[in-house]
Design an enzyme around this catalytic site. Structure first.
Site, PDB file in Angstrom:
ATOM      1  CB  THR A 326      -0.862   0.038   1.388  1.00 31.81           C
ATOM      2  OG1 THR A 326      -0.127   0.483   2.565  1.00 31.81           O
ATOM      3  CG2 THR A 326      -1.671  -1.099   1.553  1.00 31.81           C
ATOM      4  CG  ASP A 327       1.213   5.812  -1.339  1.00 28.84           C
ATOM      5  OD1 ASP A 327       2.031   6.299  -0.958  1.00 28.84           O
ATOM      6  OD2 ASP A 327       0.811   6.353  -2.649  1.00 28.84           O
ATOM      7  CD1 TRP A 328       5.529   5.901   4.171  1.00 27.34           C
ATOM      8  CD2 TRP A 328       4.911   4.444   2.530  1.00 27.34           C
ATOM      9  NE1 TRP A 328       6.506   4.972   4.112  1.00 27.34           N
ATOM     10  CE2 TRP A 328       6.213   3.982   2.865  1.00 27.34           C
ATOM     11  CE3 TRP A 328       4.568   3.478   1.534  1.00 27.34           C
ATOM     12  CZ2 TRP A 328       7.131   2.951   2.369  1.00 27.34           C
ATOM     13  CZ3 TRP A 328       5.057   2.622   0.966  1.00 27.34           C
ATOM     14  CH2 TRP A 328       6.524   2.086   1.463  1.00 27.34           C
TER      15      TRP A 328
END
Length: 613
Positions: A326-328
């Protein structure tokens, strides 16, 4: 490479001794490099505790020291010490934040971190990743300054050059510099289509053309991963699936007011095209974006939570079996620069952190970016809400990547080699040549003498703004006022709106119009002397109000003042061509459809425009 081999042997020995002292029953079969990787993965996985498996699932920022030693806690970003992350949390994947003054010091820090990991029960090596760090961006969650590495144009500048071989060469050079200091995962390329002119992330894209983006993105991946993926490779985490460009009104999905991705032109499929090229090139990892699709057949939740996108589209339609991270910061609220920064849980804000973790895993994702809560995952398995068998599916992918990269067999790097490779004369020269080549000449009008202002001869009287005096003095005689000059050179930046939070101002968003004050100043200088305006196009600025008032306009996408002046004085040829349309007005931008490329009415300059000198 003798030093590397000896260091590797020492690390393996330290790991084996540590394992023996803490758990006599550990079977070291997974350390046997002669065995098939799948056998090594299964041997290691079978010995891992639930806590050790959970540690694999989280990849967050880690601080790098400036002296080659392990780093202590970094309060600026709320980062714990290196020891707390590796030993306390049991994590083995990290996105390195910041830089050290030299390649040697970066390599020393990396080796210290690997030696720390080798002291754990199983001695699982850490995997270090990074956002782009070969250019001029300085955004803590998107791109780092080049520091000791060679310095190149931003990705959008590589697109302006339009040379697949050059992009692959860049990737190969970056691969050599990364691996020299122990960085083994690139959190890039970013192959989103920049179809919304206001979007703040397009500087790291290849522009708004799907075909060009696909070709250059594939070349980028080949350069980083090498001819065959293995111990000398950097694994590419291509982003942001399924295309992060169509942000509503151009607002970025890092922030709640930019959470929606919209497709008024019905062009969802177009944004997938560059990813098809990336899959064909063998990208190993994928990062979905924060945004939630609105008005499509897909669930209206952020892409990292979205089973219809991750499993249905990525895993099933495209048969992608690599790592998905996932993105952060999808799970936990945070604080950056002392200001609140909520989790980017778009569409599932009502869910608790534990419910968000479950939804991400059910979507088909392997790893949580920007999170450090393995204890929560342990609780979910122990409570029966997540099966350990589900963990094993992703753990296999994550472990396999470490084995294929050779991290178990050669976890340490050669410090002296890092000093020779990082920022070498050859690599620096290649980056500087690309900076010069990327510069795009948009206009070049005639002076009173009837000749174009560009190129101008070295040695003229120069009035400059945005250029260090000592640099400008190498190309002419500096004067204090425009009236004294033969030519003026003004460096400026594509406009953006100032936002309320410190962190959001790292993302240039909002109006593309220059202020009345800025326009008045440019016209005042241009009225006094032939004036060259150099605009850093991290977004497609509206140049219409002054295009007829100045002698020349050139664009850069990350270039030093020396690179610019080499072009302006004719020492180097500009090869850049616009990687996107330049709109004629903000009204045209506001009327365009976010998902459709080349959709602003009557653009001032079209994609591909650029003059030769």
């Amino acid at each position: 490479m003798t030093d590397t081999i000896e260091s590797t042997d020492a690390a393996a020995s330290a790991s084996t001794e540590a394992s023996a002292s803490t758990e006599a029953s550990v079977d070291p079969t997974y350390r046997d490099a002669s065995l098939p990787i799948e056998e090594r993965v299964e041997n290691l996985l079978g010995q891992m505790t639930l806590q050790e498996k959970a540690g694999l699932f989280f990849q967050t920022m880690i601080a790098m020291s400036q002296d080659g030693e392990l780093a202590q806690a970094d309060p600026s970003f709320g980062l714990p010490s290196n020891e707390e992350q590796v030993i306390g949390k049991g994590m083995t994947h990290f996105n390195v934040l910041g830089s050290a003054p030299s390649g040697e010091l970066m390599a020393q820090w990396h080796n210290a971190l690997q030696e720390l990991a080798a002291s754990t029960r199983l001695g699982i090596p850490v995997t270090i990743s990074t956002d782009p760090r070969h250019s001029f961006s300085d955004n803590p969650l998107a791109g780092m300054l080049a520091g000791p590495f060679s310095s190149w144009p931003e990705t959008i500048g590589l697109a302006a050059i339009r040379d697949e071989a050059l992009v692959e060469r860049f990737g190969d050079i970056a691969r050599q510099e990364y691996t020299a200091v122990g960085i083994r995962v690139a959190l890039h390329p970013q192959i989103d289509l920049a179809t919304e002119p206001r979007w703040g992330r397009q500087v790291a894209t290849f522009g708004e053309d799907a075909e060009l983006t696909g070709k250059l993105g594939a070349a980028y991946i080949r350069g980083f991963q090498g001819e065959s993926f293995g111990p000398g490779s950097v694994s590419t985490m291509t982003k942001h699936f399924p295309g992060g460009g169509p942000q509503m009104d151009g607002e970025d999905a890092h922030f709640a007011h930019g959470r929606e991705q919209v497709y008024p032109g019905g062009a969802f499929e177009l944004h997938l095209k560059p990813f098809e090229d990336a899959f064909a090139a063998g990208t190993r990892q994928i990062m979905p974006y924060y945004g939630m699709p609105v008005g499509t057949e897909y669930e209206e939740v952020g892409f990292g939570f979205n089973k219809s996108v991750i499993t249905g589209l990525l895993r099933e339609r495209y048969a992608f079996d690599g790592i998905v991270c996932t993105d952060w910061g999808l799970i936990s609220d945070a604080e950056i620069f002392g200001e609140p920064f909520p989790a980017r849980a778009w569409g599932v804000e009502h869910l608790t952190p534990r419910e968000r973790v479950i939804k991400v895993l059910e979507a088909g994702v392997d790893q949580f970016g920007g999170e450090a809560i393995p204890e929560l995952l342990v609780e979910l398995v122990e409570s029966g809400e997540v099966s350990e068998a589900r963990l094993d599916v992703s753990a296999r992918r994550l472990l396999r990547e470490k084995f294929v990269l050779g991290l178990f067999d050669q976890p340490l790097v050669d410090v002296e080699h890092a000093g020779r490779v990082v920022g070498s004369d050859e690599f620096v020269a290649a980056g500087e040549a690309a900076q010069r080549a990327s510069i795009t000449v948009l206009t070049n009008t005639a002076t009173d003498a009837g000749t174009p202002v560009l190129p101008f001869a070295p040695g003229l009287k120069l009035y400059v703004e945005g250029i260090a005096p000592e640099v400008a003095a190498e190309y002419g005689t500096l004067v204090e006022t425009p009236a004294e000059a033969d030519v003026a050179v003004i460096r400026t930046h594509a406009p953006f709106e100032v936002r309320s939070s410190t962190f959001e101002n790292f993302f240039h968003q909002g109006s593309l119009d220059f202020t009345d004050e800025a326009l008045g100043h440019l016209r005042e200088v241009a009225a006094a002397v032939p004036t060259v305006v150099d605009v850093h196009l991290d977004r497609p600025a509206i140049l219409t109000p002054f295009v007829a008032d100045v002698a020349a306009i050139v664009a850069n996408y990350g270039a030093s003042a020396k690179a610019l002046l080499d072009v302006l004085t004719g020492a180097a040829a500009p090869l850049g061509r616009l990687p996107f349309d330049l709109p004629s007005s903000m009204a045209a931008v506001e009327a365009s459809r976010e998902d459709v490329p080349f959709d602003t009415k009557d653009p001032l300059f079209r994609f591909g425009h650029g003059l030769s000198l």
